[in-house]
Design an enzyme around this catalytic site. Structure first.
Site, PDB file in Angstrom:
ATOM      1  N   GLY A 208       0.959  -1.142  -0.023  1.00 21.32           N
ATOM      2  CA  GLY A 208      -0.115   0.089   0.003  1.00 21.32           C
ATOM      3  C   GLY A 208       0.794   1.166   0.005  1.00 21.32           C
ATOM      4  O   GLY A 208       2.110   1.145   0.190  1.00 21.32           O
ATOM      5  N   LEU A 209       0.317   2.329  -0.190  1.00 21.92           N
ATOM      6  CA  LEU A 209       1.027   3.740  -0.338  1.00 21.92           C
ATOM      7  C   LEU A 209       1.656   4.064   1.009  1.00 21.92           C
ATOM      8  O   LEU A 209       1.346   3.454   2.000  1.00 21.92           O
ATOM      9  CB  LEU A 209      -0.041   4.635  -0.543  1.00 21.92           C
ATOM     10  CG  LEU A 209      -0.652   4.839  -1.951  1.00 21.92           C
ATOM     11  CD1 LEU A 209      -1.815   5.611  -2.091  1.00 21.92           C
ATOM     12  CD2 LEU A 209       0.676   5.100  -3.007  1.00 21.92           C
ATOM     13  N   SER A 210       2.548   5.050   1.084  1.00 21.02           N
ATOM     14  CA  SER A 210       3.181   5.182   2.140  1.00 21.02           C
ATOM     15  C   SER A 210       2.134   5.926   3.332  1.00 21.02           C
ATOM     16  O   SER A 210       1.369   6.807   2.928  1.00 21.02           O
ATOM     17  CB  SER A 210       4.393   6.311   2.037  1.00 21.02           C
ATOM     18  OG  SER A 210       5.019   7.003   3.032  1.00 21.02           O
ATOM     19  N   GLY A 211       2.198   5.614   4.411  1.00 22.19           N
ATOM     20  CA  GLY A 211       0.961   6.178   5.233  1.00 22.19           C
ATOM     21  C   GLY A 211      -0.245   5.592   5.367  1.00 22.19           C
ATOM     22  O   GLY A 211      -1.165   5.822   5.881  1.00 22.19           O
ATOM     23  N   SER A 212      -0.195   4.332   4.594  1.00 26.86           N
ATOM     24  CA  SER A 212      -1.713   3.754   4.723  1.00 26.86           C
ATOM     25  C   SER A 212      -1.862   2.755   5.666  1.00 26.86           C
ATOM     26  O   SER A 212      -3.123   2.428   5.971  1.00 26.86           O
ATOM     27  CB  SER A 212      -1.489   2.674   3.134  1.00 26.86           C
ATOM     28  OG  SER A 212      -0.345   1.827   3.324  1.00 26.86           O
TER      29      SER A 212
ATOM     30  N   SER B 165       2.445  -0.919   8.181  1.00 25.13           N
ATOM     31  CA  SER B 165       3.209  -1.363   9.345  1.00 25.13           C
ATOM     32  C   SER B 165       2.571  -1.445  10.682  1.00 25.13           C
ATOM     33  O   SER B 165       2.825  -2.273  11.474  1.00 25.13           O
ATOM     34  CB  SER B 165       4.635  -0.307   9.740  1.00 25.13           C
ATOM     35  OG  SER B 165       5.563  -0.457   8.703  1.00 25.13           O
TER      36      SER B 165
ATOM     37  N   SER C  41       6.045  -1.674  -2.079  1.00 24.36           N
ATOM     38  CA  SER C  41       6.281  -2.698  -3.263  1.00 24.36           C
ATOM     39  C   SER C  41       5.312  -2.358  -4.298  1.00 24.36           C
ATOM     40  O   SER C  41       4.405  -3.042  -4.594  1.00 24.36           O
ATOM     41  CB  SER C  41       5.955  -3.961  -2.870  1.00 24.36           C
ATOM     42  OG  SER C  41       4.634  -4.328  -2.007  1.00 24.36           O
TER      43      SER C  41
END
Length: 202
Positions: free
Chosen positions: A34-38, A41, A108
Site C-alpha cells: 500500500g501507499l506510504s502512510g496507508s 506497518s 512494493s
C-alpha cells in the site's frame, strides 16, 4: 564463466514440513502492500502481536528497517525498488522454509515484482494484503512528512506523487483503513489464516 555455475542447492535433513509441524502452523508470507502512510506497518505489527497471543511463530520484515541493513545503499529509482523487493522476497522465502509466518510490510509499488515474490514459494504460501487507503487519507496522515516534501520536489520518485503505484486487483485480503478500525483489520486477517488452515502444522 558465471559465478553460479559451481553452486549447488543443498537439501536439508530437516524438512520444512517437520519445522512446520513442530511449530503447529503452516508457514506463509503475509505481504502487506500500500501507499506510504496507508497503515501497513501499524497493521502488520498488530497482526504479529495477535499471532504471538495465539502462540504462533512469526517474523516481521519492515521497509525502513530492511533499508538500514540488508538493503542499505539502495535508492528509490525503479531499478533499485525492484532489487529491494527481490532481496526481500528471497529472505521471506527462507523464513517460510524455516516454518515461520513472515509478515512483510513494504510499499512494493509494482505488480510484476509482487508476482515475482509470489512465484518464489508455493501457491498458498503467499498471501497478498492490500492496505487500500485513499491517497488523500495517506497524505492527511503523513506521519513522516514525506508527502509534503515530495510535493515540494525534495523527494524524487515518491510513490503516489512522482512515481506510480500499481494497486493489486486480486489480493487475497483487502483492508480499507478509512472504513475499518485497526481491530477489525487484524481480525479479518487472522480469521482468513484460521479458516484456511494456517494454524495447523499438519
Amino acid at each position: 564463466m558465471s559465478n553460479n555455475e559451481n553452486i549447488v542447492w543443498h537439501e536439508h535433513q530437516v524438512s520444512k514440513q517437520e519445522r512446520s509441524k513442530l511449530k503447529k502452523q503452516k508457514p506463509c508470507i503475509l505481504w502487506f502492500t500500500g501507499l506510504s502512510g496507508s497503515g501497513k506497518s501499524t497493521i502488520a505489527n498488530a497482526v504479529e502481536s495477535r499471532l504471538l497471543e495465539l502462540q504462533k511463530h512469526t517474523y516481521l520484515l519492515d521497509g525502513d528497517n530492511i533499508r538500514m541493513g540488508l538493503n542499505y545503499g539502495l535508492g528509490f529509482s525503479d531499478e533499485d525498488r525492484v532489487e529491494n523487493i527481490r532481496r526481500i522476497g528471497e529472505v521471506a522465502k527462507l523464513f517460510v522454509d524455516s516454518g515461520l509466518i513472515v509478515l512483510s510490510a513494504f510499499i512494493s509499488p509494482f505488480q510484476r515484482e509482487r508476482e515475482m515474490v509470489r512465484k518464489l514459494v508455493k501457491r498458498d504460501e503467499f498471501i497478498e494484503i492490500f492496505i487500500d487507503t485513499p491517497l488523500e487519507v495517506c497524505q492527511s496522515r503523513d506521519p513522516k512528512g514525506l508527502y509534503e516534501k515530495a510535493r515540494k520536489g525534495e523527494i524524487p520518485n515518491f510513490t503516489g506523487i512522482s512515481s506510480p503505484y500499481e494497486a493489486p486487483d486480486k489480493a487475497e485480503i483487502n483492508i480499507k483503513t478509512d472504513k475499518m478500525s485497526l481491530e477489525e483489520s487484524v481480525e479479518k486477517i487472522v480469521t482468513y489464516l484460521e479458516k484456511n488452515g494456517y494454524f495447523s502444522g499438519e
